[in-house]
Motif scaffolding. Structure first.
Motif, mmCIF file in Angstrom:
data_model
loop_
_atom_site.group_PDB
_atom_site.id
_atom_site.type_symbol
_atom_site.label_atom_id
_atom_site.label_comp_id
_atom_site.label_asym_id
_atom_site.label_seq_id
_atom_site.Cartn_x
_atom_site.Cartn_y
_atom_site.Cartn_z
ATOM 1 N N HIS B 82 0.800 -1.232 0.000
ATOM 2 C CA HIS B 82 0.000 0.000 0.000
ATOM 3 C C HIS B 82 0.828 1.276 0.000
ATOM 4 C CE1 HIS B 82 -3.763 -2.209 0.530
ATOM 5 N NE2 HIS B 82 -3.187 -2.899 1.479
ATOM 6 N N TRP B 101 -0.432 -3.805 -3.820
ATOM 7 C CA TRP B 101 -1.258 -2.590 -3.951
ATOM 8 C C TRP B 101 -0.433 -1.310 -3.898
ATOM 9 C CZ3 TRP B 101 -2.847 -6.520 -0.486
ATOM 10 C CH2 TRP B 101 -3.889 -7.328 -0.971
ATOM 11 N N TYR B 140 -5.682 -9.667 -6.977
ATOM 12 C CA TYR B 140 -6.097 -10.305 -5.728
ATOM 13 C C TYR B 140 -6.964 -11.502 -6.087
ATOM 14 C CZ TYR B 140 -8.065 -10.887 -1.059
ATOM 15 O OH TYR B 140 -8.449 -11.403 0.145
ATOM 16 N N ARG B 141 -7.007 -12.506 -5.240
ATOM 17 C CA ARG B 141 -7.799 -13.705 -5.471
ATOM 18 C C ARG B 141 -9.221 -13.382 -5.918
ATOM 19 N NH1 ARG B 141 -5.064 -18.037 -6.565
ATOM 20 N NH2 ARG B 141 -4.265 -19.264 -4.845
ATOM 21 N N GLY B 142 -9.605 -13.873 -7.074
ATOM 22 C CA GLY B 142 -10.970 -13.681 -7.556
ATOM 23 C C GLY B 142 -11.146 -12.413 -8.371
ATOM 24 N N ASP B 143 -10.253 -11.453 -8.193
ATOM 25 C CA ASP B 143 -10.426 -10.175 -8.889
ATOM 26 C C ASP B 143 -9.885 -10.274 -10.310
ATOM 27 O OD1 ASP B 143 -10.789 -7.435 -9.436
ATOM 28 O OD2 ASP B 143 -10.422 -6.952 -7.342
ATOM 29 N N TRP B 144 -10.343 -9.372 -11.175
ATOM 30 C CA TRP B 144 -9.931 -9.368 -12.568
ATOM 31 C C TRP B 144 -9.049 -8.159 -12.878
ATOM 32 C CZ3 TRP B 144 -14.693 -8.689 -10.466
ATOM 33 C CH2 TRP B 144 -15.210 -7.392 -10.517
ATOM 34 N N ARG B 145 -8.603 -7.477 -11.824
ATOM 35 C CA ARG B 145 -7.772 -6.304 -12.022
ATOM 36 C C ARG B 145 -6.391 -6.579 -11.435
ATOM 37 N NH1 ARG B 145 -13.101 -3.346 -9.932
ATOM 38 N NH2 ARG B 145 -12.907 -5.211 -8.652
ATOM 39 N N ARG B 249 -11.513 -14.324 -26.631
ATOM 40 C CA ARG B 249 -12.132 -13.192 -27.332
ATOM 41 C C ARG B 249 -11.081 -12.096 -27.484
ATOM 42 N NH1 ARG B 249 -12.783 -8.670 -24.162
ATOM 43 N NH2 ARG B 249 -12.046 -9.231 -22.119
#
Lengths: 569, 266
Positions: B82, B101, B140-145, B249
């Protein structure tokens, strides 16, 4: 049980016609009473707002699709990390799909005491009840979904209304359900064939019945059963530009039907999250608000109620039994997608979504919700929801209140948008200077919802004899001038009573209450045909035995509140 | 610039969550104040002074603060996480989430770092003189960023799943890398000077991978389109150009599909 006297608060109760008068509210033996003895504990509510406990008519807070959201979105917990347990509170966390414990605590913090789970797949009713059982404080009920159920499709196709009603009664008893929910009638079943029903006249593949016939049939069956709540529809074509015409077509199906039964509601059709169904234009390019048309129609037809589904401009998790819509949404944003087929009954999908103030479509959606609410002639029939978590988390209700009660707060939101001009041009919100009063907010959040649910004999007012559900907010309507105070005060009740028990004391949750599960047991004539059909379908098609279907035991519904109805003829 | 020096004096029984070991948290604090900051461990909350000796003090702002952490830090997480400005120097091996982060500033790790370093990094620089673990610069786990900016330079080797969901920024790896690089990436670039294993650029939409060494198995979704002359990290050479992942895609620009690119040095 302790007696309480809530003294000198500014009371808002549309049922009793009390509009901010300074009154004392007395609670004894779990109920509101005229007066209490000298030994009653006194709560000083001077300078504070007092209302009945809030009643949410539509939220997704328990069951398999909520749980899918929880397990496939660990990043949602990053937005609201788990807090350790303290006092009576268990560990809890999550933002758009909070844990059941957090659901109970956060609703209580907003002064809500009753919350309805808006879509229960009958096949997974046990799971829904397990999660409701573990949600503290709140009284809850769940609506089983019927709009794509094979029994219903077959009976209605053959015009067998009596059999439809008998099946509904049986299923409500089996699932301990509360009302008849209908999601994308026919469309979710069509999705099993890779298709959808986007108008009310699209035939459902194989069953050869139309959404119009399903909706009309379910309304009639609902009235024949004299259920406390009306048919609760999420109509076809959700979320698509130009869909307001489908919505009007659906609403018109209720014309000429009047309510039956003893629960005091005036509507025969409740349309949910109507914001998502009030869209004009033909593509996302010329997308615009048709809130005016929808509000005008609902205003003019007393036998319809609706809830809004306010877009709160947050990152959230959409989840619905409208399977084809979720696929469509995934094609739009390319984020992750979960899809479920619930055998013979329904389906569902789950997709994360970011409603960004930077995107003009999201801005227009935000404006449409507020526009409909501000065009409401009778706020008793327009209810506050965010279709949690679809349009935004329920924890944003206080923020929605701020927008509804303050034109200044709306202008600030507009000013923060990248496409302010476009959003203003394509919606009517900017031209509306109406600011709702707390009296009207009380209609939208408790008095109106309790009435539409057929629960005005329990909730929604401070009339003596009703449940002792009372919220006290640290908000002085005479001196408060900053709209931010609205959001702050209504997000953290100073005191909350549930059935006469003190749940929140000086802002701290001190009790988990004695939550109840509301369900409807309606007696119909013996119907051998339906019993035979059920046995046959279980033997032939269901993967489970009929004996493993019922939500029966003490384990699932430890504290039921059963509403019994005699619909035999 | 003021310097805060933190030296571990005792190995903790459980892992320490050192979310305060960054210039933003330590700016304008004295050694005494820093020693009293919470340093959660399991369900307990010790303070920094329980496990570290603290000397020096924070500068007026994060940008004027340098944090030096010394010792065996293999049970310390979140160093430099951070941070928005300033500098962190890690003298020793450390555990997970180094620079996660981070939005600015510079971290220099003299030893090895653990998994999930620079998770969802948005800016700044992370230099690792040793090796990095798995999930370097991912989401982060599960995130797409995933990584959205900044630069990571690892002089040693890197574990698996580097740059998953990467959107922008740069990762340079002097050594070898394990499986899965820039999975699902939507932008950014990764330079691998050593060798790679398999599944480079799986489900990649946009972005670039430059590979100097060998790859065990090329993804079947990557197609060879020709050779190009490039200068990468100061090296001029001929690279074989592949586009992919063709199973994914792809966005269109001016009527043409935009692919992820994989360049392998010939």
């Amino acid at each position: 049980m302790a007696e309480y006297l809530i003294k000198n608060g500014f009371v808002f109760d549309p049922v009793l016609g009390i509009n901010g008068d300074k009154k004392d509210i007395a609670i004894k033996d779990g109920k509101i009473v005229e007066s209490v003895g000298a030994s009653a504990k006194v709560i000083d509510a001077a300078g504070k707002t007092v209302m009945a406990g809030g009643v949410d008519i539509h939220a997704h807070v328990a069951g398999p699709k909520v749980n899918v959201g929880r397990w496939y979105r660990p990043e949602d917990k990053k937005q609201a990390p788990y807090e350790p347990g303290r006092g009576v509170r268990r560990m809890s966390g999550g933002f758009s799909i909070p844990t059941v414990f957090k659901t109970g605590y956060e609703y209580a913090n907003m002064g809500y005491t009753t919350v309805m789970e808006a879509a229960m797949p009958p096949f997974f009713a046990r799971h829904v009840h397990e999660e409701m059982r573990d949600t503290p404080i709140l009284d809850q009920g769940a609506y089983p979904v019927f709009g794509n159920n094979w029994f219903v499709l077959e009976y209605l196709k053959n015009g067998e209304l009596e059999n439809t009603a008998a099946y509904i009664a049986w299923l409500l008893r089996m699932t301990k359900g509360y009302a008849v929910k209908c999601v994308n009638p026919g469309g979710t079943e069509a999705w099993g064939w890779g298709l959808n029903c986007t108008t009310i006249h699209d035939p459902v593949p194989y069953f050869d019945i139309t959404p119009a016939e399903i909706v009309k049939g379910l309304i009639e069956a609902n009235e024949a059963l004299k259920l406390p709540h009306s048919m609760h529809v999420h109509s076809n074509n959700l979320g698509n530009p130009g869909n307001y015409e489908t919505t009007l077509d659906t609403l018109k199906l209720a014309e000429g039907i009047s309510p039956k039964g003893d629960f005091g509601r005036d509507q025969v059709l409740h349309h949910t999250h109507i914001q998502f169904h009030s869209y004009g234009g033909t593509t996302w390019g010329d997308f615009e608000s048709r809130a005016d048309k929808i509000a005008e129609y609902v205003n003019a037809n007393k036998n319809i109620t609706c809830d809004i589904g306010f877009v709160t401009l947050d990152e959230t998790t959409t989840m619905t039994a409208d399977g084809p819509f979720e696929h469509h949404l995934c094609e739009l944003n390319h984020l992750k997608w979960a899809n479920v087929d619930v055998e013979l009954e329904t389906g569902s999908g789950v997709v994360p979504y970011v409603y960004s103030p930077e995107i003009f479509v999201c801005g227009i959606q935000w404006a449409i919700g507020l526009e409909i609410a501000l065009l409401a002639n009778d706020p008793m029939r327009f209810h506050m929801t965010t279709d949690h978590p679809n349009a935004g988390p329920f924890t944003r209700y206080p923020r929605v209140m701020k927008w509804l009660m303050s034109a200044k707060a709306r202008d600030e939101m507009f000013a923060g948008m990248k496409n302010e001009g476009k959003v203003r041009d394509r919606t009517g919100l900017g031209a509306i200077d109406r600011e709702l009063s707390l009296y009207e907010i009380a209609m939208m959040t408790r008095a109106g919802t309790a009435k539409a649910l057929g629960l005005s004999h329990l909730y929604g007012s401070l009339t003596p004899g009703l449940c002792g559900d009372v919220a006290v907010y640290d908000y002085n309507p005479e001196t408060a001038d900053d709209p931010e105070l609205i959001e702050k005060a209504f997000g953290s009740a100073a005191y909350l009573f549930k059935q006469g028990e003190l749940i929140i004391n000086e802002g701290e949750i001190i009790s988990n209450g004695n939550k109840r599960t509301l369900w409807v047991d309606v007696k119909t004539n013996e119907n051998a045909q339906v019993q035979r059909d059920i046995a046959l379908k279980f033997n032939k098609f269901y993967t489970i035995n009929q004996n493993n279907y019922e939500v029966a035991s003490h384990h699932y519904v430890p504290n039921p509140y059963v509403i019994e109805i005699d619909a035999t003829v | 610039m003021e310097t805060v020096t933190l030296t571990i004096k005792e190995q903790p029984p459980l892992f320490l969550e050192a979310e305060v070991f960054n210039p933003d948290s330590l700016a304008s604090k004295t050694a005494q104040e820093i020693a009293a900051l919470p340093l959660p461990m399991g369900k307990t909350t010790p303070v920094v002074g329980d496990y570290f000796t603290v000397s020096g003090k924070g500068g007026a702002t994060a940008a004027e603060t340098k944090v030096v952490v010394n010792g065996d830090l293999r049970k310390v997480k979140y160093i430099g996480a951070h941070m928005s400005a300033g500098e962190v120097v890690i003298n020793g091996d450390t555990d997970m989430y180094v620079g996660a982060w981070m939005t600015g500033g510079k971290i220099t790790a003299k030893g090895n770092i653990g998994d999930f370093a620079a998770t969802a990094m948005k800016g700044g620089e992370l230099i690792v003189e040793g090796n990095a673990g798995n999930y370097l610069g991912t989401s982060y786990r599960g995130d797409w960023r995933g990584m959205q900016g900044g630069r990571i330079h690892v002089k040693g080797n890197v574990g698996s799943d580097a740059g998953t969901f990467m959107m922008a920024g740069e990762i340079v790896i002097d050594g070898n890398v394990d499986v899965h690089v820039m999975t699902h990436a939507d932008g950014g670039r990764t330079v691998i000077k050593g060798n790679a294993k398999s599944r480079l650029g799986g489900q990649m939409v946009q972005g670039e991978i430059y590979l100097f060494g060998s790859v065990d198995v090329m993804m079947p979704g990557f197609n060879y389109v020709g050779d190009v002359e490039l200068e990468v990290e100061g090296v001029k050479a001929t690279f074989a150009e592949y586009i992919g992942d063709t199973g994914e895609r792809h966005p269109k620009s001016k009527g043409k599909l935009i692919y992820g690119k994989l360049y392998q040095k010939k």
